[in-house]
Design an enzyme around this catalytic site. Structure first.
Site, PDB file in Angstrom:
ATOM      1  N   ALA A 131       0.817  -1.212   0.000  1.00  0.00           N
ATOM      2  CA  ALA A 131       0.000   0.000   0.000  1.00  0.00           C
ATOM      3  C   ALA A 131       0.854   1.268   0.000  1.00  0.00           C
ATOM      4  O   ALA A 131       0.445   2.295  -0.543  1.00  0.00           O
ATOM      5  CB  ALA A 131      -0.930  -0.002   1.210  1.00  0.00           C
ATOM      6  N   THR A 132       2.048   1.217   0.595  1.00  0.00           N
ATOM      7  CA  THR A 132       2.912   2.404   0.595  1.00  0.00           C
ATOM      8  C   THR A 132       3.290   2.794  -0.829  1.00  0.00           C
ATOM      9  O   THR A 132       3.211   3.976  -1.200  1.00  0.00           O
ATOM     10  CB  THR A 132       4.180   2.155   1.438  1.00  0.00           C
ATOM     11  OG1 THR A 132       3.829   2.068   2.822  1.00  0.00           O
ATOM     12  CG2 THR A 132       5.188   3.295   1.262  1.00  0.00           C
ATOM     13  N   ASN A 211      -5.850   3.393  10.299  1.00  0.00           N
ATOM     14  CA  ASN A 211      -5.050   2.289  10.820  1.00  0.00           C
ATOM     15  C   ASN A 211      -4.870   2.342  12.337  1.00  0.00           C
ATOM     16  O   ASN A 211      -4.658   1.313  12.974  1.00  0.00           O
ATOM     17  CB  ASN A 211      -3.676   2.259  10.137  1.00  0.00           C
ATOM     18  CG  ASN A 211      -2.957   3.585  10.252  1.00  0.00           C
ATOM     19  OD1 ASN A 211      -3.470   4.623   9.836  1.00  0.00           O
ATOM     20  ND2 ASN A 211      -1.754   3.577  10.813  1.00  0.00           N
ATOM     21  N   GLN A 239      -6.599  -0.884   5.249  1.00  0.00           N
ATOM     22  CA  GLN A 239      -7.252  -1.418   6.451  1.00  0.00           C
ATOM     23  C   GLN A 239      -8.715  -1.750   6.217  1.00  0.00           C
ATOM     24  O   GLN A 239      -9.376  -2.288   7.115  1.00  0.00           O
ATOM     25  CB  GLN A 239      -7.131  -0.405   7.601  1.00  0.00           C
ATOM     26  CG  GLN A 239      -5.722  -0.098   8.031  1.00  0.00           C
ATOM     27  CD  GLN A 239      -5.069  -1.225   8.802  1.00  0.00           C
ATOM     28  OE1 GLN A 239      -5.724  -2.168   9.241  1.00  0.00           O
ATOM     29  NE2 GLN A 239      -3.760  -1.159   8.982  1.00  0.00           N
ATOM     30  N   SER A 259      -3.469  -3.659   0.241  1.00  0.00           N
ATOM     31  CA  SER A 259      -2.325  -4.373   0.817  1.00  0.00           C
ATOM     32  C   SER A 259      -2.670  -5.840   1.016  1.00  0.00           C
ATOM     33  O   SER A 259      -3.802  -6.174   1.369  1.00  0.00           O
ATOM     34  CB  SER A 259      -1.930  -3.740   2.156  1.00  0.00           C
ATOM     35  OG  SER A 259      -0.900  -4.479   2.786  1.00  0.00           O
ATOM     36  N   THR A 299       9.554  -7.360 -12.322  1.00  0.00           N
ATOM     37  CA  THR A 299       8.965  -8.693 -12.413  1.00  0.00           C
ATOM     38  C   THR A 299       7.922  -8.897 -11.320  1.00  0.00           C
ATOM     39  O   THR A 299       8.183  -8.645 -10.138  1.00  0.00           O
ATOM     40  CB  THR A 299      10.046  -9.776 -12.282  1.00  0.00           C
ATOM     41  OG1 THR A 299      11.012  -9.598 -13.314  1.00  0.00           O
ATOM     42  CG2 THR A 299       9.448 -11.170 -12.379  1.00  0.00           C
ATOM     43  N   CYS A 385       4.365   1.798  11.714  1.00  0.00           N
ATOM     44  CA  CYS A 385       5.332   2.601  10.951  1.00  0.00           C
ATOM     45  C   CYS A 385       5.935   3.721  11.789  1.00  0.00           C
ATOM     46  O   CYS A 385       6.962   4.281  11.432  1.00  0.00           O
ATOM     47  CB  CYS A 385       4.664   3.189   9.716  1.00  0.00           C
ATOM     48  SG  CYS A 385       3.934   1.934   8.642  1.00  0.00           S
TER      49      CYS A 385
END
Length: 461
Positions: A131-132, A211, A239, A259, A299, A385
């Site tokens: 997700a970042t 979150n 989330q 995510s 890839t 985080c």
């Protein structure tokens, strides 16, 4: 043949080791297992009398209540992934042989599974590392593409750090960013949002489920305003995916970050939904071979993508059951703590909230001491985080929570594999630790005596 035998042997080992001990990864459930049954990989971190790591010694592995940080991989997801590590290991971009073809088919199946969960077209799903990365592509990519005409971004003060940092990066490049405040329950005021829109607003980025405090923003209403004003709308749904119903058409979302490891899938994989009609354009943030329609070169990690797809399919089937079960566990946890402790405050709205997130503050308790005292329960004081910081949560500060209460916040994350025994043990340990710390608190003694401590004029030395 050798590879198939090896894969079969590995799967049997995993089933005997990991699956049979799935519920013994916590103190509460481990009590039901005979001591003669060793845990998988026992001996790497454990001593005979318990677990010692980073100088902390406890009687067994902590029970896990930190589902917003990450979730365990569902065994069914792992089973779907294993063949693509062991026998079907082709590069999905290899077009000249069977190995590449079968990996490509698996990737496209996973793409369809992710799309189905949010009511999107598979052609609108781009796989990323998480997700970042999806948030960075959305915020920076959109504004860089439309930079000649659009110079303004709207977001909230309670967004995930990667969205806030992406916005600060844009500010350094000369873009304007409006950080909207939220009300005391964590919900955005729609009138204030509408009034912040400018003719040069190029993007609105507001997360679906927070979150830290679990509040659910009025995404459908925000999307309606954005559609009316013809502004691209991005939401961080890391989330929310698989936990609350998501429909990108109904919500009028232009871009959505997803995510894998928040929905019982593997770490290291995520996805980005990008609307095709009306088409949303982004500037790629990484150059390379042009994979994923040129938006995200590199890839594709087939096993991880397959795992995320399987996790999304399971979430689609089990979302209602999970919600009902987790709601009961959340009520059990909150009622159990409140029955034995006063001064317990829920941070964020209780009405508009994902039930698996319970963020509590405990009055008259020192926050770091409470967290360290709860070493038999894996919980956190906020986002993983930013958990290394001793500063109170910026999300709670945005809600107007007093600094002393913000310092005492604990986020309990409940999930698919959480048991009633774990909840009861968490209640017991939390109550014990809060009572212990309050016994040492002179402020709590004063409150019990009826003294209004906020009215006291403290002398400075």
């Amino acid at each position: 043949m050798t590879t198939k035998l090896f894969a079969s042997k590995l799967r049997q080992t995993c089933n005997r080791g990991l699956l049979s001990h799935l519920r013994t990864l916590s103190v509460a459930a481990a009590a039901t297992v005979p001591t003669s049954s060793p845990l998988p990989f026992q001996g790497q971190y454990e001593e005979v009398e318990g677990v010692t790591m980073k100088g902390v010694k406890i009687s067994g592995r902590p029970l896990y209540l930190d589902m917003q940080a990450t979730s365990p991989v569902d065994p069914r997801v792992l089973d779907a992934m294993l063949p693509f590590y062991l026998s079907r290991y082709g590069n999905p971009h290899s077009r000249t042989h069977l190995y590449g073809w079968e990996s490509d088919l698996a990737v496209e199946k996973a793409r369809a599974q992710v799309a189905a969960l949010i009511n999107a077209s598979p052609k609108e799903i781009v796989f990323t590392s998480g997700a970042t990365e999806s948030n960075n592509i959305s915020v920076k990519g959109v504004m860089h593409f439309y930079k000649d005409k659009k110079r303004h971004v709207i977001t909230t003060q309670t967004e995930h750090k990667c969205v806030l940092d992406s916005c600060r990066h844009l500010q350094q490049e000369g873009f304007d960013v409006t950080y909207l405040p939220v009300s005391s329950d964590g919900i955005l005021d729609l009138d204030r949002f509408r009034s912040a829109i400018r003719p040069d607003t190029g993007l609105v980025s507001i997360m679906a489920v927070n979150n830290e405090i679990g509040v659910i923003q009025p995404i459908e209403e925000i999307g309606k305003i954005c559609k009316e004003m013809n502004i691209p709308f991005h939401t961080d749904a890391a989330q929310a995916l698989g936990k609350i119903p998501i429909d990108v058409e109904k919500m009028n979302v232009s871009l959505m970050s997803l995510s894998g490891h928040k929905i019982y899938g593997p770490k290291g994989v995520g996805a980005l939904y990008i609307r095709r009609r009306p088409r949303i354009r982004v500037e790629p943030q990484m150059n390379g071979g042009g994979q994923e329609r040129g938006i995200r070169s590199g890839t594709i990690p087939t096993p991880l993508v397959v795992g995320m797809g399987a996790a999304c399919e399971l979430a689609m089937k089990e979302m209602k059951y999970d919600e009902k079960r987790i709601t009961a566990l959340q009520e059990r946890l909150l009622n159990g703590i409140r029955a034995k402790l006063d001064g317990v405050v829920v941070n964020g709205s209780m009405e508009r909230r994902y039930v698996g997130n319970l963020n509590l503050s405990f009055a008259y308790v020192e926050g770091e001491s409470l967290l360290m005292g709860l070493k038999e329960v894996a919980v956190s004081s906020g986002s993983a985080c930013t958990s290394a910081s001793l500063e109170p949560s910026y999300v709670l500060r945005a809600l107007g929570v007093d600094e002393d209460m913000a310092h005492t916040s604990i986020r309990f994350g409940i999930g698919r594999f959480t048991t009633e025994a774990e909840i009861d043990r968490a209640i017991e340990l939390t109550v014990q630790q809060v009572e212990k710390l309050r016994e040492m608190s002179p402020l709590y003694e004063m409150v019990k005596e009826g003294i209004d401590i906020k009215s006291i004029q403290w002398a400075q030395h």
